[in-house]
Design an enzyme around this catalytic site. Structure first.
Site, PDB file in Angstrom:
ATOM      1  N   CYS A  25       9.458   1.819   3.351  1.00 59.68           N
ATOM      2  CA  CYS A  25      10.433   0.782   3.702  1.00 59.68           C
ATOM      3  C   CYS A  25      11.844   1.352   3.766  1.00 59.68           C
ATOM      4  O   CYS A  25      12.734   0.731   4.330  1.00 59.68           O
ATOM      5  CB  CYS A  25      10.370  -0.378   2.708  1.00 59.68           C
ATOM      6  SG  CYS A  25      10.812   0.078   1.021  1.00 59.68           S
ATOM      7  N   GLU A  68       9.801  -3.573  12.926  1.00 59.09           N
ATOM      8  CA  GLU A  68       9.459  -2.420  12.096  1.00 59.09           C
ATOM      9  C   GLU A  68       8.156  -1.796  12.594  1.00 59.09           C
ATOM     10  O   GLU A  68       7.136  -2.479  12.684  1.00 59.09           O
ATOM     11  CB  GLU A  68       9.315  -2.868  10.641  1.00 59.09           C
ATOM     12  CG  GLU A  68       9.037  -1.750   9.660  1.00 59.09           C
ATOM     13  CD  GLU A  68       8.977  -2.258   8.228  1.00 59.09           C
ATOM     14  OE1 GLU A  68       9.448  -1.537   7.328  1.00 59.09           O
ATOM     15  OE2 GLU A  68       8.461  -3.372   8.002  1.00 59.09           O
ATOM     16  N   GLU A  94      -5.083  -3.926  -1.622  1.00 61.32           N
ATOM     17  CA  GLU A  94      -6.510  -3.634  -1.627  1.00 61.32           C
ATOM     18  C   GLU A  94      -6.823  -2.355  -0.847  1.00 61.32           C
ATOM     19  O   GLU A  94      -7.965  -1.870  -0.868  1.00 61.32           O
ATOM     20  CB  GLU A  94      -7.304  -4.812  -1.063  1.00 61.32           C
ATOM     21  CG  GLU A  94      -6.986  -5.208   0.357  1.00 61.32           C
ATOM     22  CD  GLU A  94      -5.850  -6.206   0.476  1.00 61.32           C
ATOM     23  OE1 GLU A  94      -5.833  -6.956   1.466  1.00 61.32           O
ATOM     24  OE2 GLU A  94      -4.964  -6.231  -0.408  1.00 61.32           O
ATOM     25  N   ARG A  95      -5.826  -1.759  -0.175  1.00 63.12           N
ATOM     26  CA  ARG A  95      -6.064  -0.527   0.583  1.00 63.12           C
ATOM     27  C   ARG A  95      -6.113   0.710  -0.321  1.00 63.12           C
ATOM     28  O   ARG A  95      -6.811   1.669  -0.015  1.00 63.12           O
ATOM     29  CB  ARG A  95      -4.981  -0.356   1.650  1.00 63.12           C
ATOM     30  CG  ARG A  95      -4.971  -1.469   2.686  1.00 63.12           C
ATOM     31  CD  ARG A  95      -3.845  -1.272   3.678  1.00 63.12           C
ATOM     32  NE  ARG A  95      -3.695  -2.411   4.560  1.00 63.12           N
ATOM     33  CZ  ARG A  95      -2.745  -2.531   5.489  1.00 63.12           C
ATOM     34  NH1 ARG A  95      -1.868  -1.549   5.646  1.00 63.12           N
ATOM     35  NH2 ARG A  95      -2.661  -3.601   6.242  1.00 63.12           N
ATOM     36  N   PHE A 141       0.805  -1.222   0.000  1.00 62.86           N
ATOM     37  CA  PHE A 141       0.000   0.000   0.000  1.00 62.86           C
ATOM     38  C   PHE A 141       0.833   1.265   0.000  1.00 62.86           C
ATOM     39  O   PHE A 141       0.363   2.327  -0.410  1.00 62.86           O
ATOM     40  CB  PHE A 141      -0.940   0.014   1.214  1.00 62.86           C
ATOM     41  CG  PHE A 141      -0.256   0.362   2.517  1.00 62.86           C
ATOM     42  CD1 PHE A 141      -0.087   1.683   2.904  1.00 62.86           C
ATOM     43  CD2 PHE A 141       0.227  -0.632   3.354  1.00 62.86           C
ATOM     44  CE1 PHE A 141       0.556   2.019   4.096  1.00 62.86           C
ATOM     45  CE2 PHE A 141       0.863  -0.321   4.544  1.00 62.86           C
ATOM     46  CZ  PHE A 141       1.031   1.013   4.921  1.00 62.86           C
ATOM     47  N   LYS A 166      -1.066  -7.522  -8.808  1.00 65.01           N
ATOM     48  CA  LYS A 166      -1.983  -7.633  -7.674  1.00 65.01           C
ATOM     49  C   LYS A 166      -1.591  -6.549  -6.680  1.00 65.01           C
ATOM     50  O   LYS A 166      -0.695  -6.716  -5.855  1.00 65.01           O
ATOM     51  CB  LYS A 166      -1.868  -9.022  -7.029  1.00 65.01           C
ATOM     52  CG  LYS A 166      -3.132  -9.502  -6.283  1.00 65.01           C
ATOM     53  CD  LYS A 166      -3.565  -8.626  -5.134  1.00 65.01           C
ATOM     54  CE  LYS A 166      -2.670  -8.748  -3.923  1.00 65.01           C
ATOM     55  NZ  LYS A 166      -3.178  -7.883  -2.777  1.00 65.01           N
TER      56      LYS A 166
END
Length: 500
Positions: free
Chosen positions: A281, A383, A176-177, A149, A173
């Site tokens: 990240c 994290e 979905e957020r 996301f 793919k």
């Protein structure tokens, strides 16, 4: 309620699973749409469309594929404002940051525009008596990307840009957020001249992921996400004979030597730790000042800097960062702040319970600062992925060097110093995949390569640059002999052939 459909075979495709996931506006906390979640049959439909497009696309010469990438780049640039607003409306990052997200993806598209020389192979004339040897790089077939996301524009383009340019067809793919931008990118790729089926978008959860990992016609998978899921993707994909690169989590450190330019360090840390609400990240959530004097000065100045930060809605041009992506993620980040307090770290600035006037239901987390964090604390080991900066004090260069080197993650690290010898020594010795020297977020340029070490990456090949070309292609080597005449024959040989 708006439904977000799949994009398969060059058109919007309405799934039949009956399963949906809510898509929020993080600035307000309201549900703004719902995205369909695919079945394995719907994933297979995308694969079959991609397979049908593969022969024609892979046989298109590299120059023509590059022209499609040039036109795609032009279309994205022409629609930048619309795309950035779409991204921000579902992710929550401010518009300027969304434009940066898209621009960093476009830099890989620019690399893909120059794909012809990258796939030209090698040739040796006269490798043996009358024998020539040449190699060629060929696409794999149908390949896939599973993206997170936090960068719904950049990371998909990092993957499909090179994969499509070298001749593969692609199944994306996305998260979905925030799924709308990837669909829009696929529409622009079609408009740019890519045939139907070259770039498909299938929304979904673990059901869709598992369908990708096990589908016999998907030959390679690129993944970015958390380390546990990256490991799962790598293991399952490899068990099913697929080429896999899976990028995981991070806990990037910033080492501050006593001679560092502290004015620049504070500004760099502020953006690297709190930009995009820390949902990167390559964020810099851990700072390691060397020596008590350095640590005390850094703490004092970071407190003042944090007090100047402005948290706002994604459309606020004056905001430094916006909300996190969901209420669940807000709770997770605040839970890690709770854990840091429990661990015994000193919470200098507390961002829990932050509320933005007029947007009290938005998913906001204020900037937080911990001091006296130690390597045995759970909040240091894992994290956090939010606007939280942890100070871990070190007494020496060697102690500072050991912290990122021994950490379970090895994505990125930065050192701030004016001492070239110390920086050179650090860069050579630190056990981390990407190093910045006075650069807080050391994401390499597109024609180099991106990838971490240890639990930050699974698989042997990094993303984009020539490493990306290698990942998305296979090498075929041809050894050819053309006799001088039809009467020239060699005696039968039953030993291994040599070029002598």
């Amino acid at each position: 309620m708006r439904d977000i459909n799949h994009f398969i075979g060059g058109q919007s495709f309405v799934g039949a699973s009956g399963r949906f996931s809510d898509v929020f506006n993080p600035s307000t906390g309201e549900v703004q749409a719902r995205v369909q979640l695919a079945t394995p049959d719907e994933l297979d439909r995308a694969v079959q469309n991609a397979q049908a497009a593969f022969d024609g696309w892979s046989s298109t010469n590299p120059q023509r594929r590059a022209r499609v990438m040039f036109e795609f780049k032009r279309l994205v640039e022409a629609n930048m404002q619309e795309l950035a607003e779409l991204l921000s409306s579902e992710h929550g990052k401010v518009i300027a940051d969304s434009k940066g997200d898209i621009q960093r993806g476009l830099e890989v598209i620019e690399f893909a525009c120059g794909i012809p020389p990258a796939v030209k192979g090698e040739y040796t004339w006269g490798a043996g008596p009358g024998i020539d040897v040449y190699s060629m790089r060929q696409p794999l077939g149908v390949v896939a990307g599973i993206t997170p996301f936090n960068f719904p524009g950049m990371i998909p383009m990092w993957m499909f840009g090179v994969a499509i340019a070298v001749g593969n067809t692609f199944i994306l793919k996305p998260s979905e957020r925030d799924p709308s931008l990837p669909v829009r990118l696929a529409e622009l790729m079609l408009e740019a001249g890519a045939p139907e089926g070259v770039l498909n978008v299938v929304h979904g959860d673990k059901t869709a992921v598992d369908a990708i990992l096990t589908h016999p016609q998907v030959h390679a998978i690129s993944f970015v996400g958390s380390s546990d899921i990256a490991n799962y993707v790598y293991q399952v994909g490899a068990q099913h004979g697929k080429r896999v690169q899976a990028m995981g989590g991070a806990k990037n450190h910033g080492i501050i030597l006593p001679d560092a330019d502290m004015d620049q360090v504070v500004k760099d840390l502020s953006g690297a730790a709190f930009g995009s609400a820390g949902e990167r990240c390559m964020a810099l959530p851990v700072v390691v000042p060397v020596g008590q004097k350095t640590a005390d000065e850094l703490r004092e100045r970071m407190v003042a800097e944090i007090q100047s930060l402005r948290v706002g809605v994604s459309t606020d041009a004056g905001a430094h960062y916006g909300p996190v992506v969901t209420a669940a993620h807000k709770a997770r980040v605040e839970g890690w702040i709770d854990q840091g307090v429990k661990d015994g770290a000193e919470l200098v600035v507390d961002g829990r319970g932050f509320s933005l006037q007029g947007h009290e239901n938005g998913f906001y987390v204020g900037p937080s600062l911990f001091d006296h964090v130690t390597a045995d604390m759970e909040s240091y080991k894992e994290e956090i992925f939010g606007p939280v900066l942890q100070i871990v004090r070190a007494n020496s260069f060697e102690e500072a060097l050991a912290l990122p080197s021994k950490h379970q993650y090895g994505n990125g690290v930065a050192i701030f110093t004016q001492n070239g010898r110390a920086a050179r020594d650090f860069a050579a010795r630190v056990n981390v995949g990407m190093v910045g020297i006075n650069v807080p977020i050391p994401v390499p340029v597109a024609y180099h390569t991106f990838g971490g070490w240890k639990r930050s990456a699974f698989g042997d090949t990094n993303q984009h640059g020539m490493e990306g070309v290698k990942f998305w292609t296979k090498v075929k080597t041809v050894t050819a002999r053309w006799p001088d005449s039809e009467l020239e024959h060699a005696d039968s040989s039953f030993v291994i052939p040599t070029m002598a």
